[in-house]
Design a protein around this motif. Structure first.
Motif, PDB file in Angstrom:
ATOM      1  N   TYR A 153     -44.886  10.649  38.124  1.00  0.00           N
ATOM      2  CA  TYR A 153     -45.449   9.982  36.941  1.00  0.00           C
ATOM      3  C   TYR A 153     -46.857   9.436  37.197  1.00  0.00           C
ATOM      4  O   TYR A 153     -47.757   9.644  36.365  1.00  0.00           O
ATOM      5  CB  TYR A 153     -44.519   8.870  36.458  1.00  0.00           C
ATOM      6  CG  TYR A 153     -44.944   8.301  35.128  1.00  0.00           C
ATOM      7  CD1 TYR A 153     -44.631   8.953  33.936  1.00  0.00           C
ATOM      8  CD2 TYR A 153     -45.688   7.119  35.055  1.00  0.00           C
ATOM      9  CE1 TYR A 153     -45.034   8.441  32.708  1.00  0.00           C
ATOM     10  CE2 TYR A 153     -46.093   6.600  33.833  1.00  0.00           C
ATOM     11  CZ  TYR A 153     -45.767   7.269  32.664  1.00  0.00           C
ATOM     12  OH  TYR A 153     -46.178   6.766  31.450  1.00  0.00           O
TER      13      TYR A 153
ATOM     14  N   VAL B  80     -36.809  14.488  35.368  1.00  0.00           N
ATOM     15  CA  VAL B  80     -35.390  14.754  35.125  1.00  0.00           C
ATOM     16  C   VAL B  80     -34.891  15.848  36.067  1.00  0.00           C
ATOM     17  O   VAL B  80     -33.823  15.732  36.692  1.00  0.00           O
ATOM     18  CB  VAL B  80     -35.155  15.155  33.654  1.00  0.00           C
ATOM     19  CG1 VAL B  80     -33.710  15.609  33.440  1.00  0.00           C
ATOM     20  CG2 VAL B  80     -35.476  13.989  32.731  1.00  0.00           C
TER      21      VAL B  80
ATOM     22  N   TRP C 249     -42.315  14.027  32.382  1.00  0.00           N
ATOM     23  CA  TRP C 249     -40.953  13.631  31.994  1.00  0.00           C
ATOM     24  C   TRP C 249     -39.958  14.726  32.368  1.00  0.00           C
ATOM     25  O   TRP C 249     -38.892  14.445  32.907  1.00  0.00           O
ATOM     26  CB  TRP C 249     -40.894  13.374  30.482  1.00  0.00           C
ATOM     27  CG  TRP C 249     -41.873  12.371  29.974  1.00  0.00           C
ATOM     28  CD1 TRP C 249     -42.465  11.361  30.686  1.00  0.00           C
ATOM     29  CD2 TRP C 249     -42.390  12.274  28.647  1.00  0.00           C
ATOM     30  NE1 TRP C 249     -43.316  10.648  29.879  1.00  0.00           N
ATOM     31  CE2 TRP C 249     -43.288  11.172  28.619  1.00  0.00           C
ATOM     32  CE3 TRP C 249     -42.185  12.987  27.471  1.00  0.00           C
ATOM     33  CZ2 TRP C 249     -43.983  10.801  27.480  1.00  0.00           C
ATOM     34  CZ3 TRP C 249     -42.854  12.618  26.327  1.00  0.00           C
ATOM     35  CH2 TRP C 249     -43.756  11.525  26.326  1.00  0.00           C
ATOM     36  N   TYR C 250     -40.320  15.949  32.059  1.00  0.00           N
ATOM     37  CA  TYR C 250     -39.416  17.072  32.343  1.00  0.00           C
ATOM     38  C   TYR C 250     -39.235  17.256  33.855  1.00  0.00           C
ATOM     39  O   TYR C 250     -38.118  17.509  34.340  1.00  0.00           O
ATOM     40  CB  TYR C 250     -39.997  18.341  31.711  1.00  0.00           C
ATOM     41  CG  TYR C 250     -38.987  19.449  31.491  1.00  0.00           C
ATOM     42  CD1 TYR C 250     -37.664  19.175  31.166  1.00  0.00           C
ATOM     43  CD2 TYR C 250     -39.365  20.779  31.580  1.00  0.00           C
ATOM     44  CE1 TYR C 250     -36.750  20.188  30.948  1.00  0.00           C
ATOM     45  CE2 TYR C 250     -38.472  21.812  31.356  1.00  0.00           C
ATOM     46  CZ  TYR C 250     -37.158  21.508  31.052  1.00  0.00           C
ATOM     47  OH  TYR C 250     -36.261  22.518  30.835  1.00  0.00           O
TER      48      TYR C 250
ATOM     49  N   ALA D  89     -45.886  14.751  28.840  1.00  0.00           N
ATOM     50  CA  ALA D  89     -44.614  15.444  28.656  1.00  0.00           C
ATOM     51  C   ALA D  89     -44.188  16.262  29.874  1.00  0.00           C
ATOM     52  O   ALA D  89     -42.999  16.260  30.232  1.00  0.00           O
ATOM     53  CB  ALA D  89     -44.682  16.324  27.405  1.00  0.00           C
TER      54      ALA D  89
ATOM     55  N   THR E 237     -44.637  15.433  20.709  1.00  0.00           N
ATOM     56  CA  THR E 237     -44.954  14.034  21.006  1.00  0.00           C
ATOM     57  C   THR E 237     -46.438  13.739  20.974  1.00  0.00           C
ATOM     58  O   THR E 237     -46.838  12.578  20.838  1.00  0.00           O
ATOM     59  CB  THR E 237     -44.412  13.655  22.389  1.00  0.00           C
ATOM     60  OG1 THR E 237     -45.100  14.429  23.398  1.00  0.00           O
ATOM     61  CG2 THR E 237     -42.925  13.923  22.494  1.00  0.00           C
TER      62      THR E 237
END
Length: 443
Positions: free
Chosen positions: A325, A413, A409-410, A406, A401
């Motif tokens: 991030y 996960v 985020w993927y 983005a 978004t």
């Protein structure tokens, strides 16, 4: 629980002939891998240009999505190729399976490179492109399992990690070569020429080297019936709970690796389409991250031979999760060359290390009689489900978004799921088994 034990061969048996076999195996498998993954992945680097050539639309977003969907079509047939060619490698040998895969990829890349545009032949153009991608997917589906098995079987036990690491390293080399070609073409051609035919040059450069790769593969020695040297790993029988556990965990880790790899490979399109940076910087971003990835893949294999498989899977994965991030936040806010080249390069360096350790751990944990088919099938299903959808999903998330974060985020996960599975993987490093046996022997 039923288990089978492979016979041990003393280290003294590993003579110069074994070392020559290892070097030859690495050369043949790696060069073949490089050419196949270059041909398959170059499409992703030129998704925008290919979309304009074969999928014209009034909305640039629609054209790009159609192009990326066709990129994903190449993943549909990968499980079929994995089952067919993987089973063939377990039955007839690794070499004929690898050679067949390479020949099919050769034909597909030539078809893709010479297919006329939509303006020239209409609907036949996208249909031919989709067919070529389906053939490429079938060929590549049967590539990874047999070559990974081949690299492990050709190497001495103390060098398996490094030998198998040439599998992921060769994929990074292919991606680097594609990015380098894109960088050179973007610097030497006008935007109009790059869009019109520059991407065809990139594909034809790969096709020009295919005869050499086909010859090299056809001359490799076979390893299917070669004794494991030494096989210190206790291997589960194919249908045992231990084998099913390794296969299940392997699928999760490969899914995680696939998402992260294909999101990283999407950085050229992301930099151009979302960040709106110059084409040389966009291609340079992928070039730098993939160059770093080559070194990281080999480092991961080397470390796995010395510290064991689990340690080298787990701790770099934790570090990469903590970095993801902040790196993407830096990239999105600054959109600078330093952030794109340095930030993404550092993230790739750390994030690539765990997967070399996983590759060899997975190959060691699978019985030899199903190794090619099982590895290929798990890999292909993970790639088909998560690789073929990664770039369209990220594109859609950004569009939905409006956030340049983005992709982070993927990746977060996916990385967390991979770490969870890595924590449950058994240790398969021969040095660990040797140390345990020594500690348990009577003094």
């Amino acid at each position: 629980m039923a288990r089978q034990f492979s016979q041990e061969t003393p280290d003294s048996v590993l003579d110069a002939a074994d070392q020559r076999l290892t070097r030859r195996a690495v050369l043949g498998a790696t060069i073949g891998n490089i050419l196949e993954f270059y041909d398959f992945g170059t499409y992703g680097f030129f998704a925008i240009q290919i979309g304009q050539a074969f999928f014209p639309a009034s909305d640039p977003f629609a054209s790009l999505m159609l192009s990326l969907a066709t990129f994903g079509a190449g993943f549909v047939t990968r499980p079929i190729g994995a089952i067919v060619l993987g089973s063939y490698s377990d039955r007839a040998g690794r070499r004929p399976a690898m050679t067949a895969s390479f020949a099919m990829m050769s034909a597909a890349i030539l078809l893709l490179a010479v297919t006329p545009s939509y303006e020239t032949i209409g609907i036949a153009a996208p249909l031919l492109v989709i067919f070529a991608r389906l053939v490429q997917g079938f060929a590549l589906g049967g590539e990874v399992g047999p070559t990974t098995a081949y690299l492990m079987e050709a190497a001495p036990s103390e060098g398996r990690g490094l030998a198998v690491s040439f599998q992921p390293a060769s994929q990074q080399i292919a991606a680097t070569a594609g990015a380098l070609v894109g960088e050179i073409l973007s610097l030497t051609m006008t935007s109009e020429a790059l869009n019109a035919y520059g991407w065809r040059i990139a594909l034809l450069l790969g096709a020009a080297t295919l005869p050499f790769g086909l010859w090299l593969r056809s001359t490799l020695p076979e390893t299917l019936h070669r004794p494991e040297t030494p096989a210190l790993v206790i291997q589960p029988v194919g249908r045992s709970p231990a084998a099913r556990r390794i296969i299940s965990l392997g699928f999760v880790i490969l899914a995680s690796c696939t998402i992260i790899t294909y999101v990283t490979g999407y950085m050229t399109t992301y930099a151009l389409n979302t960040l709106h940076v110059s084409a040389p910087l966009a291609f340079g971003t992928t070039l730098v991250s993939n160059t770093v990835g080559i070194a990281a893949a080999l480092l991961g294999g080397w470390l796995a031979d010395r510290a064991g498989r689990r340690h080298i899977m787990i701790w770099p994965q934790v570090t990469a999760l903590l970095m993801t991030y902040p790196v993407f936040l830096w990239i999105a806010e600054s959109r600078s060359a330093l952030a794109l080249l340095g930030g993404l390069g550092a993230l790739t360096l750390i994030g690539t290390i765990p997967y070399s350790a996983f590759y060899v751990s997975m190959a060691e944990g699978l019985p030899k009689n199903i190794r090619g088919r099982a590895f290929a099938t798990i890999y292909a299903f993970a790639i088909a489900i998560f690789g073929g959808t990664a770039q369209p999903v990220v594109t859609w998330l950004i569009h939905l978004t409006g956030s340049a974060l983005a992709p982070a985020w993927y990746m977060l996960v996916a990385g967390a799921a991979g770490l969870f599975a890595m924590l449950m993987m058994p240790e398969t490093a021969p040095l660990k088994f040797r140390a345990r046996r020594t500690s348990k022997s009577p003094s």
